[in-house]
Every structure is written in C-alpha cells, then in structure tokens.
Motif scaffolding. Sequence first.
Motif, PDB file in Angstrom:
ATOM      1  N   ASP A 136       0.638  -1.245   0.074  1.00 36.50           N
ATOM      2  CA  ASP A 136       0.136  -0.099   0.019  1.00 36.50           C
ATOM      3  C   ASP A 136       0.830   1.237  -0.070  1.00 36.50           C
ATOM      4  N   PRO A 137       1.263   1.470  -1.346  1.00 40.66           N
ATOM      5  CA  PRO A 137       2.406   2.756  -1.228  1.00 40.66           C
ATOM      6  C   PRO A 137       1.780   4.135  -0.782  1.00 40.66           C
ATOM      7  N   ASP A 138       0.409   4.068  -0.662  1.00 37.25           N
ATOM      8  CA  ASP A 138      -0.029   5.442  -0.163  1.00 37.25           C
ATOM      9  C   ASP A 138      -0.296   5.515   1.411  1.00 37.25           C
ATOM     10  N   ASP A 139      -0.133   4.274   2.153  1.00 40.88           N
ATOM     11  CA  ASP A 139      -0.287   4.482   3.517  1.00 40.88           C
ATOM     12  C   ASP A 139       1.010   5.102   4.558  1.00 40.88           C
ATOM     13  N   ALA A 140       0.901   6.135   4.953  1.00 43.43           N
ATOM     14  CA  ALA A 140       1.722   6.973   5.600  1.00 43.43           C
ATOM     15  C   ALA A 140       2.553   6.430   6.585  1.00 43.43           C
ATOM     16  N   PRO A 141       1.837   5.635   7.509  1.00 42.61           N
ATOM     17  CA  PRO A 141       2.403   5.111   8.695  1.00 42.61           C
ATOM     18  C   PRO A 141       3.557   3.834   8.329  1.00 42.61           C
ATOM     19  N   ARG A 142       3.346   3.294   7.095  1.00 44.39           N
ATOM     20  CA  ARG A 142       4.173   2.305   6.585  1.00 44.39           C
ATOM     21  C   ARG A 142       5.337   3.046   6.052  1.00 44.39           C
ATOM     22  N   ARG A 143       5.260   4.174   5.205  1.00 41.44           N
ATOM     23  CA  ARG A 143       6.525   4.856   5.045  1.00 41.44           C
ATOM     24  C   ARG A 143       7.310   5.347   5.895  1.00 41.44           C
ATOM     25  N   ALA A 144       6.418   5.800   7.198  1.00 39.29           N
ATOM     26  CA  ALA A 144       7.544   6.219   8.150  1.00 39.29           C
ATOM     27  C   ALA A 144       8.260   5.013   8.907  1.00 39.29           C
ATOM     28  N   VAL A 145       7.761   3.929   8.850  1.00 39.74           N
ATOM     29  CA  VAL A 145       8.319   2.865   9.416  1.00 39.74           C
ATOM     30  C   VAL A 145       9.594   2.481   8.433  1.00 39.74           C
ATOM     31  N   LEU A 146       9.538   2.546   7.121  1.00 39.30           N
ATOM     32  CA  LEU A 146      10.580   2.475   6.292  1.00 39.30           C
ATOM     33  C   LEU A 146      11.546   3.429   6.501  1.00 39.30           C
ATOM     34  N   GLY A 147      11.262   4.825   6.662  1.00 39.56           N
ATOM     35  CA  GLY A 147      11.824   6.065   6.927  1.00 39.56           C
ATOM     36  C   GLY A 147      12.897   5.674   8.193  1.00 39.56           C
ATOM     37  N   GLU A 148      12.244   5.421   9.121  1.00 38.56           N
ATOM     38  CA  GLU A 148      12.998   5.034  10.448  1.00 38.56           C
ATOM     39  C   GLU A 148      14.240   4.056  10.331  1.00 38.56           C
ATOM     40  N   ILE A 149      13.759   3.113   9.409  1.00 40.45           N
ATOM     41  CA  ILE A 149      14.809   2.082   9.308  1.00 40.45           C
ATOM     42  C   ILE A 149      15.955   2.849   8.504  1.00 40.45           C
ATOM     43  N   GLU A 150      15.622   3.286   7.400  1.00 38.28           N
ATOM     44  CA  GLU A 150      16.685   4.125   6.465  1.00 38.28           C
ATOM     45  C   GLU A 150      17.422   5.055   7.298  1.00 38.28           C
ATOM     46  N   LEU A 151      17.049   5.773   8.359  1.00 34.77           N
ATOM     47  CA  LEU A 151      17.892   6.506   9.269  1.00 34.77           C
ATOM     48  C   LEU A 151      18.918   5.672   9.869  1.00 34.77           C
ATOM     49  N   GLU A 152      18.453   4.715  10.704  1.00 32.98           N
ATOM     50  CA  GLU A 152      19.074   3.797  11.288  1.00 32.98           C
ATOM     51  C   GLU A 152      20.264   3.194  10.432  1.00 32.98           C
ATOM     52  N   LEU A 153      20.081   2.913   9.101  1.00 35.04           N
ATOM     53  CA  LEU A 153      20.979   2.591   8.268  1.00 35.04           C
ATOM     54  C   LEU A 153      22.007   3.584   7.788  1.00 35.04           C
ATOM     55  N   GLY A 154      21.733   4.886   8.006  1.00 35.22           N
ATOM     56  CA  GLY A 154      22.496   5.866   7.371  1.00 35.22           C
ATOM     57  C   GLY A 154      22.101   6.172   6.124  1.00 35.22           C
ATOM     58  N   HIS A 155      21.089   5.864   5.792  1.00 33.98           N
ATOM     59  CA  HIS A 155      20.379   6.367   4.374  1.00 33.98           C
ATOM     60  C   HIS A 155      20.035   7.403   4.311  1.00 33.98           C
ATOM     61  N   TYR A 156      20.730   8.612   4.550  1.00 35.91           N
ATOM     62  CA  TYR A 156      19.993   9.800   4.950  1.00 35.91           C
ATOM     63  C   TYR A 156      19.096  10.423   3.620  1.00 35.91           C
TER      64      TYR A 156
END
Length: 398
Positions: A136-156
């Motif tokens: 569900d590409p339009d689901d904002a909470p799912r995108r936020a979870v992915l964004g949090e993980i990208e932060l942890e990996l340093g994929h700024y």
Amino acid sequence: MRRLLLTALLAVPVVLGAGGLAARRPAPAPGAPAALVAVGRERRIRDDDIAFYRRRIAGDPTGAIDLVKLGALLLQRARGTGDESDLAAAEASARRSLANRAVRNDAAWQLLAGALLGQHRFVEAREAAERLAALDPDDAPRRAVLGEIELELGHYPEADALFARLAPRRYTPALAPRYARWLELRGHAGEARRLLEWARDAAWRDEATPVDQRAWYELRLGELALRFGALDEARRRLDAGLALVPDDWHLLAARSRLALAQRDYRTAVELGDSSLARHLDPATLAAVGDARRADGDTAQAEQYYRAMEAATRGPGGGFHRAWYLALLDHDRRVPEVLAAVTKDLETRRDAYGYDLLAWALYKSGRIPEARRAAARALAWGTEEPQIRAHADSIAAAR
C-alpha cells in the motif's frame, strides 16, 4: 538474554554483596503503589492474552491472524522488559503467519519489521518494511517505518525523501514519533521536541492509550532534554514517567543518569540499582560505577565496571552501540570494540556509527583517522551533543 546477563553479573560477587545490587530494594516513586496497581493490571491482561493466543494457536497451528496477535503482544512486552526472547518469539510468530498465509497478510509484515528492528537487524527490517510499503504505497505510517529504518542504516537521502513527503501529515499519532526522530537527527532538535510534546498531549487525550505508552513519551522527552543539558526539564519529564510506571527500567536508568549529571551520586546509585534489578543493562552498570567512583568508592566502582565487561559479552542479538560506547568511555576492550564498529559500518553507515568509530580510533591513539571519522559523523548536520563533544575532544588531541 536475561539469563546470559544474569550469569555475567553473578560472575562479579562483590556487586551482589552487602550494599550491592541484590541487597537493594527498588525505590518506588511518590505515588507508586496506586500506579503500580494500574500498571500491574494492564500487564496481567496482556500476559493472559498471550497465554490465550498460545492455546488457540496450539489448537489451530495453520491460522495466520492469531499468530500476528500473539506476536504483537510479545513485541509490546519486549519493549517494556528488554527481554530478547520475546523479540525472537515475535519474529517467529510473524514468519509462521506469513508461511500460513502468503497474501493479504500485511499485519504480519508489519510485525516482522518491528521485531527485526527491535533486534537491531536493520538490513532485514528494511526488506520487511519495503515489502509492507509496497502493499500500500499511499499508507503514511508504513512509509514512516521504512524511513525510520533508513535513518538507522544511515541512508539519509532516502530517509529525507520519505519524511519530506510525510510532512503534511506529521501531526498524527502514528507518524509523529518517527518524524520527530528524523528532525532530531537532521539538526532540528527544537522542532522534534515540539512535535513530541504534541504527540504526548494527544496520547493523554485518548483514553485508550496504554499507560506504558504515555510513560514512553515522557521518557523520550526526558532523554532528549538530558542529552541537551536541560536538567530541570529532564527531571520533570522523567519523574512524570515514573509516576505512571514506577518500575520501568528505562525510566529508572535515565533518572539515574540525570542524578549522575547533577552530582547526586547516591540517588544515581539507588535508581541505577533499581533499574538493574529489573533489567541487567551494561550501560546502566557503567553509570552506577561512575556514580560510585565519583562518590569515592573506587573498589565498588571497579566491580560494576567488571560486571559491565562481563555482561557485554552476552548479547546474542544485534549490535548494541550504547554498550560499546560504555566500554570505550572506560577504556575497556578497545581493540575489540574498534573491530566490531568497523564491521557494523559495512551495512550501517549512520552518524552514530561514525561517531563510535571516531571515538574508538581516538581511544586507540589513531588521531588522524579519528578526525576523518568525526567529520563523517558531523557531515549530516546533527546537533547531537555527544557527537559534537567527541569531535571537539578529537580535534584538540595532539
């Protein structure tokens, strides 16, 4: 995990002797009895629900929904207790659910991402979060979870792109904490604090918000204030959290660190020991050791440091940076930590990883390399005081 840490701590008997950890009773916060009754009721309901779903799954192991519900409860419990066995069990529940139902099982992918994130297995968590977001590409909470993980990996850059698109919806409870974390890492700590305050107030307005979740917001705000030196604000927040959940080990540990910063060493020891009685955390062992040393009890301090060293040999999960930072701060096992953080940076190139590398190189006497690593840690504009303090020390070294 708890058994491993307990074994490690028992290897240092002086800490557990008279006046040590085992001899202390956790000190409840003011108003604790009533608060503990309320929290205890919620925990009993949760544990009864876990037992209920385990029985249902035993009777019907081919289902998918009950496995997700069980895993979510285990994940909730793990966040409160720090028990890594619950994280592993939550992951196993998610994987079993997906094996039983491969399609239209979004909740299992969400559970899997959360369980892997809790175990610091960020590369695998990213794969799960990407699968979840693709459903569900339009689901904002799912995108936020992915964004949090990208932060942890340093994929700024990737995290920036994700969170920038979420900006119009940041004032929603499902997004606010993760969006605030992004703001904090990208050099906007004041905006992060204001967003967290809004989320905290929203949680209080919603009567369905669990007590431990309300306390989590106080912990998050208290730790933010503590890191930036706002000690009175930190005390107000952490005491508010302890009034809600008086036996929360995270809050007790944070309150101990605050007492140490305020040079109230005996309170730091008392609160730290109360936290350790509930969860044997190496970073807290180090903090209590620091309080003991500052109060003049170097012999007891050394026992806590030895316990810290023993406990950090126990983790079977992911990379625990706070533990390794504690080792470096006390000049313990520096070559081992340097090797570990170097390996971690192969997949997780974030500001905190480069800061830890810089500090390990500095402790190893490799100053030019430490300066280059510190520059990488600062490159993305973080305001994190720890990173800047390390960089200043490294810059001043000769």
